[in-house]
Write a protein that holds these residues in place. Sequence first.
Motif, PDB file in Angstrom:
ATOM      1  N   ARG A   5       0.814  -1.221   0.000  1.00  0.00           N
ATOM      2  CA  ARG A   5       0.000   0.000   0.000  1.00  0.00           C
ATOM      3  C   ARG A   5       0.848   1.272   0.000  1.00  0.00           C
ATOM      4  O   ARG A   5       0.342   2.359  -0.260  1.00  0.00           O
ATOM      5  CB  ARG A   5      -0.930  -0.010   1.219  1.00  0.00           C
ATOM      6  CG  ARG A   5      -1.895  -1.190   1.235  1.00  0.00           C
ATOM      7  CD  ARG A   5      -2.647  -1.283   2.565  1.00  0.00           C
ATOM      8  NE  ARG A   5      -3.351  -2.543   2.704  1.00  0.00           N
ATOM      9  CZ  ARG A   5      -4.608  -2.763   2.313  1.00  0.00           C
ATOM     10  NH1 ARG A   5      -5.292  -1.775   1.751  1.00  0.00           N
ATOM     11  NH2 ARG A   5      -5.181  -3.942   2.489  1.00  0.00           N
ATOM     12  N   LEU A   6       2.149   1.119   0.311  1.00  0.00           N
ATOM     13  CA  LEU A   6       3.027   2.292   0.373  1.00  0.00           C
ATOM     14  C   LEU A   6       3.690   2.613  -0.964  1.00  0.00           C
ATOM     15  O   LEU A   6       4.301   3.665  -1.117  1.00  0.00           O
ATOM     16  CB  LEU A   6       4.109   2.075   1.436  1.00  0.00           C
ATOM     17  CG  LEU A   6       3.625   1.933   2.888  1.00  0.00           C
ATOM     18  CD1 LEU A   6       4.807   1.617   3.803  1.00  0.00           C
ATOM     19  CD2 LEU A   6       2.910   3.192   3.349  1.00  0.00           C
ATOM     20  N   ALA A   7       3.581   1.694  -1.927  1.00  0.00           N
ATOM     21  CA  ALA A   7       4.220   1.903  -3.231  1.00  0.00           C
ATOM     22  C   ALA A   7       3.387   2.849  -4.087  1.00  0.00           C
ATOM     23  O   ALA A   7       2.185   3.031  -3.877  1.00  0.00           O
ATOM     24  CB  ALA A   7       4.405   0.573  -3.945  1.00  0.00           C
ATOM     25  N   ASP A   8       4.034   3.453  -5.073  1.00  0.00           N
ATOM     26  CA  ASP A   8       3.362   4.416  -5.955  1.00  0.00           C
ATOM     27  C   ASP A   8       2.688   3.749  -7.153  1.00  0.00           C
ATOM     28  O   ASP A   8       1.644   4.209  -7.613  1.00  0.00           O
ATOM     29  CB  ASP A   8       4.382   5.452  -6.449  1.00  0.00           C
ATOM     30  CG  ASP A   8       4.972   6.260  -5.312  1.00  0.00           C
ATOM     31  OD1 ASP A   8       4.260   7.118  -4.772  1.00  0.00           O
ATOM     32  OD2 ASP A   8       6.140   6.019  -4.947  1.00  0.00           O
ATOM     33  N   ASN A   9       3.323   2.680  -7.670  1.00  0.00           N
ATOM     34  CA  ASN A   9       2.765   1.972  -8.827  1.00  0.00           C
ATOM     35  C   ASN A   9       3.135   0.500  -8.737  1.00  0.00           C
ATOM     36  O   ASN A   9       4.053   0.110  -7.993  1.00  0.00           O
ATOM     37  CB  ASN A   9       3.280   2.560 -10.142  1.00  0.00           C
ATOM     38  CG  ASN A   9       2.572   3.852 -10.512  1.00  0.00           C
ATOM     39  OD1 ASN A   9       1.377   3.862 -10.789  1.00  0.00           O
ATOM     40  ND2 ASN A   9       3.306   4.952 -10.502  1.00  0.00           N
ATOM     41  N   HIS A  10       2.433  -0.315  -9.547  1.00  0.00           N
ATOM     42  CA  HIS A  10       2.636  -1.763  -9.486  1.00  0.00           C
ATOM     43  C   HIS A  10       2.531  -2.396 -10.864  1.00  0.00           C
ATOM     44  O   HIS A  10       1.667  -2.014 -11.668  1.00  0.00           O
ATOM     45  CB  HIS A  10       1.585  -2.415  -8.576  1.00  0.00           C
ATOM     46  CG  HIS A  10       1.517  -1.851  -7.203  1.00  0.00           C
ATOM     47  ND1 HIS A  10       2.155  -2.422  -6.123  1.00  0.00           N
ATOM     48  CD2 HIS A  10       0.870  -0.751  -6.719  1.00  0.00           C
ATOM     49  CE1 HIS A  10       1.900  -1.705  -5.035  1.00  0.00           C
ATOM     50  NE2 HIS A  10       1.132  -0.681  -5.378  1.00  0.00           N
TER      51      HIS A  10
END
Length: 485
Positions: A228-233
Motif C-alpha cells: 500500500r506504500l508503493a506508488d505503482n505496481h
Amino acid sequence: MFDEGFSHAFEVVLFIAVLISSLFSLFLFTLPAQYDPYKDRTPTISEYDNLNPIEKKKTDDEKEWRPGKTTQVVVLGDIGRSPRMQYHALSIAKHRGRVFLVGYQESEVHPDILSDPLIHIVPLTPAPAFLRSSSKLLFPIVAPLKALWQAQSLYRALCYRSAPARWMLVQNPPSIPTLAIAKTCCVLRNTELVIDWHNFGYSILGLKLGTSHPLVKISALYEDICARLADNHFTVTNAMARVLKKSYGITAQTLHDRPAAMFRPISQQARAKFLSRLPETAQYAQNLSSAKNPWKLIMSSTSWTPDEDFSVLLDALCDYSAQATSRANLPKLLAIITGKGPLKEHYLSKVKALNQEKKLLNVIVTTAWLTPEDYALLLASADLGVSLHTSSSGVDLPMKVVDMFGAGLPVLGWSKFEAWPELVKEDQNGKGFGSAGELSKQLTDLFADKKSLYPILKSGAMHESENRWDDEWDRVGGKMFKYTR
C-alpha cells in the motif's frame, strides 16, 4: 546534598541532550542525496568543458542519456537468474534512460547488459556462509540475522552507491527486507517506488514453514502494508492483479512476461551444428538428428526448490522407459535439466539410483549450466519443454515457459493453478498435467507417431514465438515510465 544530586542529574541530562544532538547532526550530514529532476541530465557544453578527463569519458559513454529518466532496478537475488529484471533494465536503456541495476552478481549476466553504457551494475555483498543455511530447524534464528545483513547491504547500495533516481523498480519476492528498505530509501531520496510482483513472498515462505506458521502470517501482514506504500505496481498475470485489488486494495497493471530477442527458432542446420558442439549433447547429436527413428530431446529448467517437484518428471520418465521397452515406435529420450538450487544433489542421487535399478534404460537424464546464449540455443534445439513450476500462490507464471515459446518450443507443464491458462493454450501450443501419470501419457502420445498432436503444438509454439518483450513493455512499462503514450 540536594545541590549535588541536582548537579549530577543536570550533567546526565546535558550529556544525553548533547549525544542526541550529535547523533541527529550526524544523521542529517549522512543523509543520501535526494533526486533532483534538474540535475538528472547530461552536462551542458560549458559544464562539459570543465570536467576532468575521467568524467568526460564517462559522459561521452552516456551522451544518449535522456534527462529526467534515471531508474534503479532492484532484485534481492542473483541478477543473472532474474531475466525479467534484466529485460526491464534493457528496455529502459533502449529508451535512453539511465539504469542502476542492483543485485547479487553470482552468475553470468545478459551480454547486452554488460555492453550498454547506460546500465550500471551495483553488486550487493553476499551474506556470510553461516547465514545461508537451508536448515528448517535453524531458520527462525538465521533468517532474522540474514535479513539484517541484507538490509544494511541493500540500504548502502540504494542510498550511497547509486545516483538519485526518479523511479525505483523493485522485484517482489523476496519481500523481506526488500520492500521496507526500498520504501525508506525512496522517502529519503524523493524517488517513486514501483513494485514488480512476480509472486507473493509469504506464499513461498509457507512452502518452507507451513501456511499456519506465525512467521508466514507476519510476512503476509508486512507484504500487505508495504504494498500500500508503493506508488505503482506491475504484475506478471491478470490473476495476480485481481488478488492485489481484492486483498490489498491496490490497482496493478499486468505486464506479461515475453521472451527477449535471443530466444528464437533456429534452422535444422543450426540445430545440428549446435548439438554437435555442446558437450552435453555432442555424443548423442547423430541420434538426435537421425532421419530414421531419431531420439527426442526434452528440456526442463528448474531452480531445484520445493515449488518444483522434480520427482514428477522422474516418475514419468521411468514409466515412459518401461513402455518404450515393449513399444518400438517410442523413441529414446535425452532429458537435459538446467539450473542451480538447494535440492539439486538430492535429485541427482535419485537419478543415479534409478539408473542402477535399470529404470531409465530408454532415457538419458543429464544436467547442464549454460551461458544465456547456449541456453537459448538449447531451447530452440529441443523437441519438447517441460515445466514443473507448481506456483505457491496460484497466480504467478514460470518465465521458463515464456522463453520456451520464444524459441518455438511446445510445452508440457504443471497446470493445477489459476493463472496457467493465461500462458498456455491447451492443445494449441502445449498441454497441462497434474500428475506423473498424466505427463507420462502425454509423452507417449506425442512421440508415438507422426500423426499425433505434436505437429499442432509445434505450430502453435512457433506462432507464439512472434510475441516479444519489447512490444509488451512499450505498451505497459513504457507508459508508466512516460517513455511512450
